[in-house]
Design an enzyme around this catalytic site. Structure first.
Site, PDB file in Angstrom:
ATOM      1  N   TYR A  44       0.852  -1.201   0.000  1.00 60.15           N
ATOM      2  CA  TYR A  44       0.000   0.000   0.000  1.00 60.15           C
ATOM      3  C   TYR A  44       0.879   1.239   0.000  1.00 60.15           C
ATOM      4  O   TYR A  44       1.841   1.313   0.765  1.00 60.15           O
ATOM      5  CB  TYR A  44      -0.901   0.028   1.247  1.00 60.15           C
ATOM      6  CG  TYR A  44      -2.353  -0.074   0.884  1.00 60.15           C
ATOM      7  CD1 TYR A  44      -2.917   0.844  -0.017  1.00 60.15           C
ATOM      8  CD2 TYR A  44      -3.168  -1.068   1.394  1.00 60.15           C
ATOM      9  CE1 TYR A  44      -4.245   0.744  -0.385  1.00 60.15           C
ATOM     10  CE2 TYR A  44      -4.498  -1.164   1.025  1.00 60.15           C
ATOM     11  CZ  TYR A  44      -5.035  -0.253   0.135  1.00 60.15           C
ATOM     12  OH  TYR A  44      -6.338  -0.348  -0.233  1.00 60.15           O
ATOM     13  N   GLU A  46      -0.582   4.790  -0.615  1.00 68.44           N
ATOM     14  CA  GLU A  46      -1.411   5.971  -0.906  1.00 68.44           C
ATOM     15  C   GLU A  46      -0.601   7.247  -0.717  1.00 68.44           C
ATOM     16  O   GLU A  46       0.162   7.379   0.249  1.00 68.44           O
ATOM     17  CB  GLU A  46      -2.642   5.995   0.000  1.00 68.44           C
ATOM     18  CG  GLU A  46      -3.721   5.060  -0.508  1.00 68.44           C
ATOM     19  CD  GLU A  46      -4.967   5.050   0.344  1.00 68.44           C
ATOM     20  OE1 GLU A  46      -5.138   5.936   1.191  1.00 68.44           O
ATOM     21  OE2 GLU A  46      -5.772   4.125   0.166  1.00 68.44           O
ATOM     22  N   ASP A 189      -5.568  13.551 -25.715  1.00 68.94           N
ATOM     23  CA  ASP A 189      -5.576  12.148 -25.275  1.00 68.94           C
ATOM     24  C   ASP A 189      -4.848  11.385 -26.380  1.00 68.94           C
ATOM     25  O   ASP A 189      -5.425  11.080 -27.428  1.00 68.94           O
ATOM     26  CB  ASP A 189      -7.033  11.697 -25.127  1.00 68.94           C
ATOM     27  CG  ASP A 189      -7.161  10.199 -24.886  1.00 68.94           C
ATOM     28  OD1 ASP A 189      -6.144   9.485 -24.973  1.00 68.94           O
ATOM     29  OD2 ASP A 189      -8.285   9.743 -24.625  1.00 68.94           O
ATOM     30  N   THR A 215      -2.820   6.107 -22.458  1.00 67.48           N
ATOM     31  CA  THR A 215      -2.679   4.778 -21.866  1.00 67.48           C
ATOM     32  C   THR A 215      -1.233   4.369 -22.116  1.00 67.48           C
ATOM     33  O   THR A 215      -0.522   4.985 -22.920  1.00 67.48           O
ATOM     34  CB  THR A 215      -3.616   3.753 -22.515  1.00 67.48           C
ATOM     35  OG1 THR A 215      -3.404   3.784 -23.927  1.00 67.48           O
ATOM     36  CG2 THR A 215      -5.068   4.034 -22.202  1.00 67.48           C
ATOM     37  N   LYS A 218      -1.011   0.561 -25.470  1.00 70.70           N
ATOM     38  CA  LYS A 218      -1.366   0.445 -26.897  1.00 70.70           C
ATOM     39  C   LYS A 218      -0.070   0.459 -27.711  1.00 70.70           C
ATOM     40  O   LYS A 218       0.753  -0.424 -27.537  1.00 70.70           O
ATOM     41  CB  LYS A 218      -2.354   1.551 -27.270  1.00 70.70           C
ATOM     42  CG  LYS A 218      -3.691   1.430 -26.510  1.00 70.70           C
ATOM     43  CD  LYS A 218      -4.711   2.422 -27.003  1.00 70.70           C
ATOM     44  CE  LYS A 218      -6.068   2.225 -26.368  1.00 70.70           C
ATOM     45  NZ  LYS A 218      -6.267   3.009 -25.144  1.00 70.70           N
ATOM     46  N   ARG A 224      -1.025  -2.441 -18.914  1.00 71.45           N
ATOM     47  CA  ARG A 224      -2.328  -1.778 -19.011  1.00 71.45           C
ATOM     48  C   ARG A 224      -2.415  -0.699 -17.939  1.00 71.45           C
ATOM     49  O   ARG A 224      -2.371  -1.008 -16.740  1.00 71.45           O
ATOM     50  CB  ARG A 224      -3.401  -2.851 -18.810  1.00 71.45           C
ATOM     51  CG  ARG A 224      -4.798  -2.482 -19.197  1.00 71.45           C
ATOM     52  CD  ARG A 224      -5.625  -3.726 -19.422  1.00 71.45           C
ATOM     53  NE  ARG A 224      -5.191  -4.387 -20.647  1.00 71.45           N
ATOM     54  CZ  ARG A 224      -5.559  -4.040 -21.880  1.00 71.45           C
ATOM     55  NH1 ARG A 224      -6.409  -3.047 -22.055  1.00 71.45           N
ATOM     56  NH2 ARG A 224      -5.101  -4.682 -22.932  1.00 71.45           N
TER      57      ARG A 224
HETATM   58  N1  DSN Z   1     -10.795   0.687 -25.976  1.00 70.97           N
HETATM   59  C1  DSN Z   1      -9.770   1.462 -26.617  1.00 70.97           C
HETATM   60  C2  DSN Z   1      -9.681   1.203 -28.064  1.00 70.97           C
HETATM   61  O1  DSN Z   1      -9.863   0.068 -28.455  1.00 70.97           O
HETATM   62  O2  DSN Z   1      -9.419   2.108 -28.838  1.00 70.97           O
HETATM   63  C3  DSN Z   1      -9.925   2.877 -26.317  1.00 70.97           C
HETATM   64  O3  DSN Z   1      -9.899   3.048 -24.952  1.00 70.97           O
END
Ligand code: DSN
Length: 402
Positions: A44, A46, A189, A215, A218, A224
Protein backbone atom coordinates in the site's frame (compact mmCIF):
# COMPACT_ATOMS: atom_id res chain seq x y z
CA UNK A 1 -4.45 -26.71 -11.63
CA UNK A 2 -6.82 -23.88 -10.77
CA UNK A 3 -9.28 -23.31 -13.61
CA UNK A 4 -7.93 -19.76 -13.90
CA UNK A 5 -4.46 -21.03 -14.91
CA UNK A 6 -6.02 -23.39 -17.46
CA UNK A 7 -7.80 -20.40 -18.95
CA UNK A 8 -4.61 -18.30 -18.94
CA UNK A 9 -2.90 -21.12 -20.87
CA UNK A 10 -5.74 -21.19 -23.38
CA UNK A 11 -5.52 -17.42 -23.80
CA UNK A 12 -1.75 -17.73 -24.30
CA UNK A 13 -2.33 -20.26 -27.10
CA UNK A 14 -4.97 -18.01 -28.63
CA UNK A 15 -2.55 -15.07 -28.62
CA UNK A 16 0.27 -17.19 -30.11
CA UNK A 17 -1.82 -18.77 -32.87
CA UNK A 18 -3.74 -15.69 -33.94
CA UNK A 19 -3.16 -12.57 -36.01
CA UNK A 20 -3.95 -9.69 -33.66
CA UNK A 21 -5.15 -6.67 -35.61
CA UNK A 22 -7.04 -4.82 -32.84
CA UNK A 23 -5.45 -1.38 -33.15
CA UNK A 24 -5.34 -0.75 -29.40
CA UNK A 25 -3.60 -4.01 -28.44
CA UNK A 26 0.05 -4.98 -28.15
CA UNK A 27 2.38 -7.48 -26.44
CA UNK A 28 4.25 -6.28 -23.35
CA UNK A 29 7.81 -7.53 -22.88
CA UNK A 30 8.88 -10.28 -20.45
CA UNK A 31 10.45 -7.60 -18.23
CA UNK A 32 7.27 -5.53 -18.12
CA UNK A 33 5.22 -8.63 -17.30
CA UNK A 34 7.72 -9.70 -14.64
CA UNK A 35 7.40 -6.36 -12.85
CA UNK A 36 3.60 -6.40 -13.12
CA UNK A 37 3.42 -9.91 -11.65
CA UNK A 38 5.84 -9.09 -8.84
CA UNK A 39 5.48 -8.81 -5.05
CA UNK A 40 5.02 -5.05 -5.46
CA UNK A 41 1.30 -5.87 -5.62
CA UNK A 42 1.49 -6.44 -1.85
CA UNK A 43 2.32 -2.83 -1.01
CA UNK A 44 0.00 0.00 0.00
CA UNK A 45 1.41 3.42 -0.90
CA UNK A 46 -1.41 5.97 -0.91
CA UNK A 47 0.00 9.41 -1.63
CA UNK A 48 3.05 10.32 -3.70
CA UNK A 49 6.78 9.46 -3.38
CA UNK A 50 8.19 10.68 -0.03
CA UNK A 51 4.67 11.85 1.06
CA UNK A 52 2.84 8.58 1.73
CA UNK A 53 0.18 7.61 4.21
CA UNK A 54 1.97 4.28 4.97
CA UNK A 55 5.36 3.18 6.23
CA UNK A 56 7.76 0.92 4.36
CA UNK A 57 7.55 2.88 1.11
CA UNK A 58 11.27 3.51 0.56
CA UNK A 59 11.56 1.11 -2.39
CA UNK A 60 8.26 1.91 -4.07
CA UNK A 61 9.13 5.61 -3.68
CA UNK A 62 12.28 5.02 -5.69
CA UNK A 63 10.40 2.96 -8.29
CA UNK A 64 7.75 5.65 -8.74
CA UNK A 65 10.41 8.40 -8.90
CA UNK A 66 12.18 6.48 -11.69
CA UNK A 67 8.88 5.95 -13.56
CA UNK A 68 8.11 9.69 -13.33
CA UNK A 69 11.62 10.70 -14.50
CA UNK A 70 11.52 8.31 -17.46
CA UNK A 71 8.02 9.44 -18.50
CA UNK A 72 9.19 13.09 -18.42
CA UNK A 73 12.30 12.27 -20.45
CA UNK A 74 10.42 10.15 -23.01
CA UNK A 75 7.82 12.81 -23.79
CA UNK A 76 9.74 15.97 -22.89
CA UNK A 77 7.30 16.94 -20.12
CA UNK A 78 8.04 18.90 -16.95
CA UNK A 79 5.55 16.91 -14.83
CA UNK A 80 4.19 13.36 -14.97
CA UNK A 81 1.66 11.47 -12.88
CA UNK A 82 2.14 7.71 -13.39
CA UNK A 83 -0.66 6.55 -11.07
CA UNK A 84 -3.79 6.56 -13.30
CA UNK A 85 -5.15 3.03 -13.47
CA UNK A 86 -6.41 3.43 -17.04
CA UNK A 87 -6.89 5.89 -19.87
CA UNK A 88 -10.52 6.49 -18.90
CA UNK A 89 -9.51 7.34 -15.34
CA UNK A 90 -6.69 9.56 -16.60
CA UNK A 91 -9.26 11.47 -18.64
CA UNK A 92 -11.63 11.85 -15.67
CA UNK A 93 -8.72 13.13 -13.59
CA UNK A 94 -7.59 15.48 -16.34
CA UNK A 95 -11.04 17.07 -16.71
CA UNK A 96 -11.21 17.44 -12.93
CA UNK A 97 -7.81 19.19 -12.95
CA UNK A 98 -8.73 21.55 -15.77
CA UNK A 99 -12.41 22.42 -15.31
CA UNK A 100 -15.22 22.85 -12.79
CA UNK A 101 -18.17 20.44 -13.13
CA UNK A 102 -20.34 21.63 -16.02
CA UNK A 103 -17.33 23.01 -17.94
CA UNK A 104 -17.79 23.09 -21.71
CA UNK A 105 -15.60 20.75 -23.76
CA UNK A 106 -15.29 20.62 -27.57
CA UNK A 107 -14.32 17.12 -28.79
CA UNK A 108 -14.75 14.64 -31.63
CA UNK A 109 -17.85 12.47 -31.31
CA UNK A 110 -17.37 8.73 -30.66
CA UNK A 111 -19.00 7.75 -33.96
CA UNK A 112 -16.38 9.70 -35.91
CA UNK A 113 -13.45 8.14 -34.04
CA UNK A 114 -13.55 9.80 -30.61
CA UNK A 115 -13.73 7.92 -27.31
CA UNK A 116 -16.46 7.09 -24.77
CA UNK A 117 -14.83 9.45 -22.25
CA UNK A 118 -14.84 12.28 -24.81
CA UNK A 119 -18.51 13.03 -24.10
CA UNK A 120 -20.53 9.91 -24.83
CA UNK A 121 -23.87 9.99 -22.96
CA UNK A 122 -23.19 6.48 -21.62
CA UNK A 123 -19.93 7.62 -19.92
CA UNK A 124 -19.42 9.78 -16.79
CA UNK A 125 -18.00 12.45 -19.06
CA UNK A 126 -21.25 13.70 -20.60
CA UNK A 127 -22.92 13.69 -17.19
CA UNK A 128 -20.30 15.81 -15.43
CA UNK A 129 -19.35 18.14 -18.29
CA UNK A 130 -21.09 19.94 -21.12
CA UNK A 131 -19.74 18.40 -24.34
CA UNK A 132 -20.18 19.72 -27.84
CA UNK A 133 -18.58 18.09 -30.86
CA UNK A 134 -16.72 19.00 -34.04
CA UNK A 135 -17.37 16.93 -37.16
CA UNK A 136 -14.77 15.55 -39.58
CA UNK A 137 -14.81 16.87 -43.15
CA UNK A 138 -16.36 14.78 -45.94
CA UNK A 139 -13.08 12.90 -46.47
CA UNK A 140 -12.85 11.93 -42.80
CA UNK A 141 -10.10 14.46 -41.96
CA UNK A 142 -9.97 17.07 -39.20
CA UNK A 143 -11.27 20.45 -40.35
CA UNK A 144 -8.97 22.83 -38.44
CA UNK A 145 -10.63 26.03 -39.68
CA UNK A 146 -14.06 24.54 -38.89
CA UNK A 147 -12.89 23.77 -35.33
CA UNK A 148 -11.81 27.39 -34.89
CA UNK A 149 -15.21 28.63 -36.11
CA UNK A 150 -17.03 26.34 -33.62
CA UNK A 151 -14.83 27.67 -30.79
CA UNK A 152 -15.65 31.27 -31.76
CA UNK A 153 -19.39 30.55 -31.90
CA UNK A 154 -19.78 28.14 -28.98
CA UNK A 155 -17.06 29.45 -26.64
CA UNK A 156 -16.08 26.15 -24.96
CA UNK A 157 -13.59 26.13 -22.07
CA UNK A 158 -11.49 23.27 -23.45
CA UNK A 159 -10.54 21.84 -26.84
CA UNK A 160 -9.92 18.07 -26.76
CA UNK A 161 -8.01 16.16 -29.45
CA UNK A 162 -6.59 12.63 -29.78
CA UNK A 163 -8.75 9.79 -31.05
CA UNK A 164 -9.45 6.05 -31.09
CA UNK A 165 -10.13 5.45 -34.76
CA UNK A 166 -8.51 8.33 -36.66
CA UNK A 167 -6.02 7.08 -39.25
CA UNK A 168 -4.30 10.40 -40.04
CA UNK A 169 -1.63 12.64 -38.53
CA UNK A 170 -2.90 15.27 -36.10
CA UNK A 171 -1.43 18.79 -36.21
CA UNK A 172 -1.18 19.40 -32.47
CA UNK A 173 0.83 22.59 -33.01
CA UNK A 174 -2.00 24.10 -35.07
CA UNK A 175 -4.69 23.00 -32.61
CA UNK A 176 -2.64 24.45 -29.73
CA UNK A 177 -2.33 27.72 -31.65
CA UNK A 178 -6.10 27.82 -32.26
CA UNK A 179 -6.76 27.19 -28.55
CA UNK A 180 -4.31 29.91 -27.54
CA UNK A 181 -5.71 32.45 -30.03
CA UNK A 182 -9.25 31.79 -28.85
CA UNK A 183 -8.25 31.83 -25.18
CA UNK A 184 -9.28 28.27 -24.24
CA UNK A 185 -7.47 25.26 -22.76
CA UNK A 186 -6.11 22.47 -24.98
CA UNK A 187 -5.99 18.83 -23.89
CA UNK A 188 -4.74 15.82 -25.88
CA UNK A 189 -5.58 12.15 -25.27
CA UNK A 190 -2.73 10.51 -27.22
CA UNK A 191 -3.53 6.95 -26.04
CA UNK A 192 -3.54 5.43 -29.52
CA UNK A 193 -0.42 7.10 -30.87
CA UNK A 194 1.76 7.41 -27.73
CA UNK A 195 4.18 4.78 -29.07
CA UNK A 196 4.49 6.61 -32.39
CA UNK A 197 5.17 9.85 -30.48
CA UNK A 198 7.74 8.11 -28.25
CA UNK A 199 9.39 6.62 -31.34
CA UNK A 200 9.60 10.04 -33.02
CA UNK A 201 7.14 9.12 -35.78
CA UNK A 202 4.32 11.49 -34.83
CA UNK A 203 4.38 15.11 -33.65
CA UNK A 204 4.54 15.22 -29.85
CA UNK A 205 1.55 17.10 -28.36
CA UNK A 206 3.28 17.85 -25.03
CA UNK A 207 4.85 21.20 -26.09
CA UNK A 208 1.50 22.47 -27.44
CA UNK A 209 -1.13 21.18 -25.00
CA UNK A 210 -1.95 22.29 -21.46
CA UNK A 211 -2.28 18.63 -20.50
CA UNK A 212 -1.79 15.26 -22.22
CA UNK A 213 -3.25 11.89 -21.17
CA UNK A 214 -2.38 8.47 -22.51
CA UNK A 215 -2.68 4.78 -21.87
CA UNK A 216 0.57 2.85 -21.63
CA UNK A 217 -0.50 -0.42 -23.29
CA UNK A 218 -1.37 0.45 -26.90
CA UNK A 219 1.36 1.47 -29.37
CA UNK A 220 3.53 2.31 -26.33
CA UNK A 221 3.63 -1.44 -25.55
CA UNK A 222 3.69 -1.28 -21.76
CA UNK A 223 1.41 -2.57 -19.02
CA UNK A 224 -2.33 -1.78 -19.01
CA UNK A 225 -2.55 1.65 -17.36
CA UNK A 226 -2.69 5.44 -17.71
CA UNK A 227 -0.38 8.46 -17.56
CA UNK A 228 -0.87 12.24 -17.33
CA UNK A 229 1.72 14.78 -18.56
CA UNK A 230 1.87 18.57 -18.39
CA UNK A 231 4.37 21.44 -18.51
CA UNK A 232 2.27 23.63 -16.23
CA UNK A 233 3.10 23.52 -12.51
CA UNK A 234 -0.34 24.67 -11.33
CA UNK A 235 -2.09 22.10 -13.53
CA UNK A 236 0.34 19.42 -12.31
CA UNK A 237 -0.67 20.14 -8.70
CA UNK A 238 -4.36 19.90 -9.58
CA UNK A 239 -3.71 16.64 -11.48
CA UNK A 240 -2.07 15.13 -8.40
CA UNK A 241 -5.10 15.99 -6.22
CA UNK A 242 -7.52 14.73 -8.88
CA UNK A 243 -5.72 11.36 -9.10
CA UNK A 244 -5.29 10.90 -5.34
CA UNK A 245 -7.34 11.34 -3.22
CA UNK A 246 -10.20 12.47 -5.50
CA UNK A 247 -10.55 9.53 -7.92
CA UNK A 248 -8.10 6.84 -6.78
CA UNK A 249 -6.80 5.18 -3.65
CA UNK A 250 -3.61 3.14 -3.38
CA UNK A 251 -1.45 3.26 -6.51
CA UNK A 252 -0.63 -0.01 -8.31
CA UNK A 253 3.12 0.05 -7.71
CA UNK A 254 3.62 -3.24 -9.61
CA UNK A 255 2.04 -1.63 -12.69
CA UNK A 256 4.01 1.59 -12.11
CA UNK A 257 7.19 -0.55 -12.13
CA UNK A 258 6.01 -2.07 -15.44
CA UNK A 259 5.43 1.46 -16.79
CA UNK A 260 8.98 2.46 -15.78
CA UNK A 261 10.39 -0.51 -17.73
CA UNK A 262 8.18 0.26 -20.73
CA UNK A 263 9.38 3.92 -20.77
CA UNK A 264 13.02 2.78 -20.76
CA UNK A 265 12.30 0.34 -23.62
CA UNK A 266 10.56 3.13 -25.55
CA UNK A 267 13.65 5.37 -25.19
CA UNK A 268 15.73 2.85 -27.20
CA UNK A 269 16.70 2.97 -30.89
CA UNK A 270 14.97 -0.41 -31.33
CA UNK A 271 11.70 1.20 -30.34
CA UNK A 272 12.18 4.01 -32.88
CA UNK A 273 12.64 1.36 -35.55
CA UNK A 274 9.57 -0.50 -34.27
CA UNK A 275 7.40 2.65 -34.47
CA UNK A 276 8.47 3.16 -38.10
CA UNK A 277 7.70 -0.47 -38.97
CA UNK A 278 4.23 -0.22 -37.41
CA UNK A 279 3.43 2.64 -39.78
CA UNK A 280 4.94 0.99 -42.88
CA UNK A 281 3.20 -2.35 -42.20
CA UNK A 282 -0.16 -0.63 -41.71
CA UNK A 283 0.34 1.25 -44.98
CA UNK A 284 1.39 -1.93 -46.83
CA UNK A 285 -1.78 -3.78 -45.76
CA UNK A 286 -3.99 -0.77 -46.49
CA UNK A 287 -2.45 -0.16 -49.94
CA UNK A 288 -2.80 -3.82 -50.89
CA UNK A 289 -6.48 -3.85 -49.88
CA UNK A 290 -7.06 -0.66 -51.88
CA UNK A 291 -5.34 -2.24 -54.91
CA UNK A 292 -7.61 -5.27 -54.62
CA UNK A 293 -10.62 -2.94 -54.78
CA UNK A 294 -11.59 -2.64 -51.10
CA UNK A 295 -13.06 0.62 -49.79
CA UNK A 296 -10.49 1.76 -47.18
CA UNK A 297 -9.44 4.97 -45.51
CA UNK A 298 -5.86 6.05 -46.12
CA UNK A 299 -3.44 5.88 -43.19
CA UNK A 300 -0.51 7.84 -41.71
CA UNK A 301 -0.34 5.91 -38.45
CA UNK A 302 -0.93 2.46 -36.92
CA UNK A 303 -4.50 1.90 -38.13
CA UNK A 304 -6.97 2.23 -40.99
CA UNK A 305 -10.69 1.71 -41.46
CA UNK A 306 -12.04 -0.91 -43.90
CA UNK A 307 -15.59 -0.28 -45.13
CA UNK A 308 -16.83 -3.88 -45.18
CA UNK A 309 -20.41 -2.91 -46.03
CA UNK A 310 -19.46 -1.28 -49.33
CA UNK A 311 -16.68 -3.79 -50.07
CA UNK A 312 -18.29 -7.12 -49.15
CA UNK A 313 -21.95 -6.29 -48.42
CA UNK A 314 -21.64 -7.36 -44.76
CA UNK A 315 -21.66 -5.42 -41.48
CA UNK A 316 -18.64 -4.79 -39.29
CA UNK A 317 -20.07 -7.21 -36.73
CA UNK A 318 -20.38 -9.96 -39.36
CA UNK A 319 -16.88 -9.29 -40.67
CA UNK A 320 -15.38 -9.34 -37.16
CA UNK A 321 -17.06 -12.68 -36.41
CA UNK A 322 -16.08 -14.20 -39.76
CA UNK A 323 -12.41 -13.25 -39.30
CA UNK A 324 -12.47 -14.77 -35.83
CA UNK A 325 -13.22 -18.15 -37.47
CA UNK A 326 -9.70 -17.98 -38.90
CA UNK A 327 -8.03 -16.50 -35.80
CA UNK A 328 -7.76 -12.96 -37.13
CA UNK A 329 -8.90 -10.56 -34.40
CA UNK A 330 -10.24 -7.11 -35.32
CA UNK A 331 -13.05 -4.93 -34.03
CA UNK A 332 -16.14 -3.58 -35.71
CA UNK A 333 -15.97 0.20 -35.91
CA UNK A 334 -18.10 3.08 -37.09
CA UNK A 335 -16.80 4.86 -40.16
CA UNK A 336 -17.34 8.62 -40.59
CA UNK A 337 -20.96 9.16 -41.66
CA UNK A 338 -21.89 5.55 -40.79
CA UNK A 339 -25.55 4.68 -41.38
CA UNK A 340 -25.45 1.61 -39.11
CA UNK A 341 -25.59 1.55 -35.30
CA UNK A 342 -22.45 1.02 -33.11
CA UNK A 343 -23.44 -2.60 -32.41
CA UNK A 344 -23.37 -3.40 -36.15
CA UNK A 345 -21.26 -0.74 -37.95
CA UNK A 346 -20.16 -0.56 -41.57
CA UNK A 347 -16.47 -0.83 -40.80
CA UNK A 348 -13.60 -2.71 -39.25
CA UNK A 349 -10.69 -1.00 -37.50
CA UNK A 350 -7.40 -2.68 -38.41
CA UNK A 351 -4.06 -1.95 -36.73
CA UNK A 352 -0.51 -3.31 -36.91
CA UNK A 353 1.05 -2.39 -33.53
CA UNK A 354 0.69 -5.90 -32.05
CA UNK A 355 1.71 -8.02 -35.03
CA UNK A 356 4.72 -5.77 -35.71
CA UNK A 357 5.95 -6.55 -32.18
CA UNK A 358 5.86 -10.23 -33.12
CA UNK A 359 7.92 -9.66 -36.28
CA UNK A 360 5.33 -9.03 -39.01
CA UNK A 361 7.07 -8.03 -42.29
CA UNK A 362 5.81 -5.96 -45.22
CA UNK A 363 5.16 -9.20 -47.13
CA UNK A 364 3.20 -10.61 -44.16
CA UNK A 365 1.14 -7.39 -44.07
CA UNK A 366 0.34 -7.77 -47.79
CA UNK A 367 -0.47 -11.47 -47.33
CA UNK A 368 -2.81 -10.53 -44.47
CA UNK A 369 -4.56 -8.06 -46.81
CA UNK A 370 -5.01 -10.82 -49.43
CA UNK A 371 -6.33 -13.18 -46.79
CA UNK A 372 -8.85 -10.68 -45.40
CA UNK A 373 -10.01 -9.78 -48.91
CA UNK A 374 -10.33 -13.39 -50.06
CA UNK A 375 -11.98 -14.70 -46.91
CA UNK A 376 -14.49 -11.89 -46.40
CA UNK A 377 -15.23 -12.02 -50.17
CA UNK A 378 -15.82 -15.81 -49.98
CA UNK A 379 -13.00 -16.53 -52.43
CA UNK A 380 -11.33 -19.07 -50.15
CA UNK A 381 -12.73 -21.51 -47.59
CA UNK A 382 -12.07 -21.73 -43.90
CA UNK A 383 -9.56 -24.60 -44.15
CA UNK A 384 -7.28 -22.88 -46.67
CA UNK A 385 -7.56 -19.59 -44.80
CA UNK A 386 -6.59 -21.27 -41.52
CA UNK A 387 -3.54 -22.83 -43.19
CA UNK A 388 -2.47 -19.40 -44.45
CA UNK A 389 -2.85 -17.87 -40.98
CA UNK A 390 -0.76 -20.69 -39.44
CA UNK A 391 1.90 -20.23 -42.11
CA UNK A 392 2.18 -16.44 -41.53
CA UNK A 393 2.27 -16.81 -37.75
CA UNK A 394 4.87 -19.60 -37.91
CA UNK A 395 7.55 -17.00 -38.78
CA UNK A 396 6.76 -14.79 -35.79
CA UNK A 397 8.05 -14.70 -32.21
CA UNK A 398 6.10 -16.53 -29.51
CA UNK A 399 4.53 -13.96 -27.22
CA UNK A 400 6.38 -15.40 -24.19
CA UNK A 401 9.69 -14.48 -25.87
CA UNK A 402 8.89 -10.82 -26.46
N1 DSN B 1 -10.79 0.69 -25.98
C1 DSN B 1 -9.77 1.46 -26.62
C2 DSN B 1 -9.68 1.20 -28.06
O1 DSN B 1 -9.86 0.07 -28.46
O2 DSN B 1 -9.42 2.11 -28.84
C3 DSN B 1 -9.93 2.88 -26.32
O3 DSN B 1 -9.90 3.05 -24.95
Amino acid sequence: MDKIFELINEEQTRQNEGIELIASENYASKEVRRACGSILTNKYAEGYPHKRYYGGCEFVDEIEDIAIDRAKKLFGAAYANVQPHSGSQANAEAYRALLPNGGKILSLVLNDGGHLTHGSPVSFSANLYNFIHYPLDKNGHLDYEGIKQIILEEKPDLLLAGFSAYPYKIDFELLGKIAKETGILFMVDMAHIAGLVAGGKHQNPVPYADLVTTTTHKTLRGPRGGLILTNNEEIAKRVNSAVFPYYQGGPLEHIIAGKAICFEEALSDNFKEYAGLVISNTKACRDRLAKLGAVVSDTDNHLFLLNVLDTFGITGLEAQKKLEEIKITTNKNMIPGDTLKPNKTSGLRIGFAAVTTRGCTKKDAEDIADLIFDYLGNRIGVEDANKKVASIVSNWKFIEEI
